[in-house]
Design an enzyme around this catalytic site. Sequence first.
Site, mmCIF file in Angstrom:
data_model
loop_
_atom_site.group_PDB
_atom_site.id
_atom_site.type_symbol
_atom_site.label_atom_id
_atom_site.label_comp_id
_atom_site.label_asym_id
_atom_site.label_seq_id
_atom_site.Cartn_x
_atom_site.Cartn_y
_atom_site.Cartn_z
ATOM 1 N N GLY A 109 -97.706 31.476 46.681
ATOM 2 C CA GLY A 109 -96.885 31.457 45.470
ATOM 3 C C GLY A 109 -96.259 30.106 45.220
ATOM 4 O O GLY A 109 -95.675 29.861 44.173
ATOM 5 N N LYS A 130 -96.871 22.334 50.108
ATOM 6 C CA LYS A 130 -95.992 23.511 50.052
ATOM 7 C C LYS A 130 -94.761 23.140 49.226
ATOM 8 O O LYS A 130 -94.102 22.139 49.519
ATOM 9 C CB LYS A 130 -95.600 23.906 51.485
ATOM 10 N N ASP A 142 -90.131 30.387 41.846
ATOM 11 C CA ASP A 142 -90.290 29.177 41.028
ATOM 12 C C ASP A 142 -91.380 28.243 41.547
ATOM 13 O O ASP A 142 -91.649 27.205 40.959
ATOM 14 C CB ASP A 142 -88.947 28.427 40.952
ATOM 15 N N GLY A 143 -91.979 28.614 42.678
ATOM 16 C CA GLY A 143 -93.060 27.785 43.210
ATOM 17 C C GLY A 143 -92.580 26.548 43.947
ATOM 18 O O GLY A 143 -93.385 25.721 44.371
ATOM 19 N N ASP A 269 -98.505 38.440 56.970
ATOM 20 C CA ASP A 269 -98.923 37.263 56.189
ATOM 21 C C ASP A 269 -98.524 35.963 56.882
ATOM 22 O O ASP A 269 -98.964 34.890 56.483
ATOM 23 C CB ASP A 269 -98.340 37.310 54.766
HETATM 24 P P1 AMP Z 1 -92.724 33.446 53.179
HETATM 25 O O1 AMP Z 1 -91.491 34.264 53.327
HETATM 26 O O2 AMP Z 1 -92.461 31.975 53.055
HETATM 27 O O3 AMP Z 1 -93.777 33.747 54.205
HETATM 28 O O4 AMP Z 1 -93.319 33.836 51.760
HETATM 29 C C1 AMP Z 1 -93.689 35.139 51.393
HETATM 30 C C2 AMP Z 1 -94.331 35.119 50.038
HETATM 31 O O5 AMP Z 1 -93.423 34.673 49.042
HETATM 32 C C3 AMP Z 1 -95.534 34.203 49.917
HETATM 33 O O6 AMP Z 1 -96.444 34.828 49.075
HETATM 34 C C4 AMP Z 1 -94.957 32.963 49.280
HETATM 35 O O7 AMP Z 1 -95.919 32.194 48.599
HETATM 36 C C5 AMP Z 1 -93.947 33.573 48.326
HETATM 37 N N1 AMP Z 1 -92.857 32.642 48.008
HETATM 38 C C6 AMP Z 1 -91.869 32.228 48.814
HETATM 39 N N2 AMP Z 1 -91.047 31.381 48.164
HETATM 40 C C7 AMP Z 1 -91.520 31.247 46.910
HETATM 41 C C8 AMP Z 1 -91.115 30.514 45.751
HETATM 42 N N3 AMP Z 1 -90.045 29.727 45.768
HETATM 43 N N4 AMP Z 1 -91.859 30.637 44.640
HETATM 44 C C9 AMP Z 1 -92.950 31.429 44.607
HETATM 45 N N5 AMP Z 1 -93.379 32.137 45.663
HETATM 46 C C10 AMP Z 1 -92.680 32.063 46.804
HETATM 47 MG MG MG Z 2 -95.495 33.071 54.600
#
Ligand code: AMP
Ligand code: MG
Length: 514
Positions: A109, A130, A142-143, A269
């Site tokens: 994301g 990232k 917000d990516g 994940d």
């Molecule tokens: P994580 O907790 O970092 O393993 O992320 C879990 C999911 O949330 C993944 O699909 C990430 O890509 C998405 N994600 C985390 N932070 C963001 C963000 N700021 N914008 C979009 N997607 C996010």
């Molecule tokens: Mg992750």
Amino acid sequence: MSSPDLPAMALPDTSNSDRQAVRLSFDNTYAKLPERFYARVNPTPVAAPRLVKLNLELARSLKLDPHALASEQGVQILAGNRIAEGSEPLALAYAGHQFGYFVPQLGDGRANLLGELMGPDGVRYDIQLKGSGPTPFSRRGDGRAALGPVLREYIVSEAMAALGVPTTRALAAVTTGERVFRETVLPGAVLTRVATSHLRVGTFQYFAAQGDTEATRSLADYAIARHYPQAAARKRPYRALLDGVITRQAHLVAQWMLFGFIHGVMNTDNTSISGETIDYGPCAFMEAYEPDKVFSSIDHQGRYAYSNQPRAALWNLTRLAETLLPILESEEGSESTAITSANEALAAFDLMFAAARAAGLRRKLGLFTELEGDAALVEDLMQRMATNGADFTLTFRRLCDAVAGPQGDEEVRSQFADGGAYDSWAAQWRRRLGKEPVSAEARATAMRLANPAYIPRNHVVEEALDAAVERRDFQPFEDLLKILSHPYEERPGLERYVTPASPEECVRQTFCGT
Ligand code: AMP
Ligand code: MG
């Protein structure tokens, strides 16, 4: 938001290098997989990219020219403002169990795989940005990424690499000149991450949940070719793949345990098929040994507590095995034999984990052979450490000095609320050491290679991040990285980095910060 002044030591001199073209010899294999494996999406350009850190040693080990990477063109690439030649940016599709709940679509994301490079070591590496902007998988996010968490991942992943733990690496960090909005307004940043791949248990779950056996098979074939090539020649390649992932995860989690590392978000994940530590969110190294220690602010039930990590890993691997059942069936002949085979593979986890942990603990205590009673000796020490609030890392490090004789005891003893708890254990330990014809010196040397002096202690990490985020002072971050790059070599003048936090300094909780 102004960009930081760069510390002179952080980056190569690029005054003459703007004409130096960045050459990344991408050779992309994931982009050749079927379209449903990813979304083709470019990073979103940022306002004012500025390089704050480049990993010179890692760049060189990938045969990348650090000068070119630090040039204006290079920084544009590392910020996502420019697409390098040969790059085919992708956001990868994956699903995952988050704290036990299945989410059929997660995906990158806020990341873009730029492409793959073959390292001089013959290993294929993913180069990923990232925090590089929204993708079709962003959901409500917000990516983007904030500077603090980017530097945190940089520090901890590089510390893990220096300790010898399989992990993704950090190649670069840039600030974006843009703000991100979390609980507060924070400076934005992009991390360049290097991994032997970004395949996760969740990638298999994505296809399995859709009943897409063809994709599951393609993904398994891809994982075998990339990470477990020896499995291809086996009679049951998919079973060999499952065995391979289970073996690597068992060893990985054993290493985490030996360093007092708590991942914090062991969702499927975040469980890599290659067996690397991935996704450094609210992770932490514990200080005082507490088997049930949790740092993450979102881990309310202690699902990913220190002592639960092996169980969590096995749970995640069981989810992987489930996704493989249809293709295991094709090589086993029937559904029931596929299930038997998967269970057999999973049953090996506990034994492998226990053996890896026990061997590591023997190394930590300076034992060269395995004798009856060793496990009890180790568990007895751990028990006493827990009851007496002994610092995990420092207790083992100071045992390296005590191995020469009781003159080193005081430093270990002082870790225990009741020094007598150490004394009576030390007497047993010395009796055990006496059963091996190894010199104290050889033993101490071996122990110092198993027991780091320097780990990223939470309060020191926070201090470095605060300086960077609040004052654009990157010196503490640089200093810390340098110290952590040689964790086993204790050097004078760095006592502050060896010592546990005082009660006022102590970090009790960590946050995802996404
Ligand atoms: P994580 O907790 O970092 O393993 O992320 C879990 C999911 O949330 C993944 O699909 C990430 O890509 C998405 N994600 C985390 N932070 C963001 C963000 N700021 N914008 C979009 N997607 C996010
Ligand atoms: Mg992750």
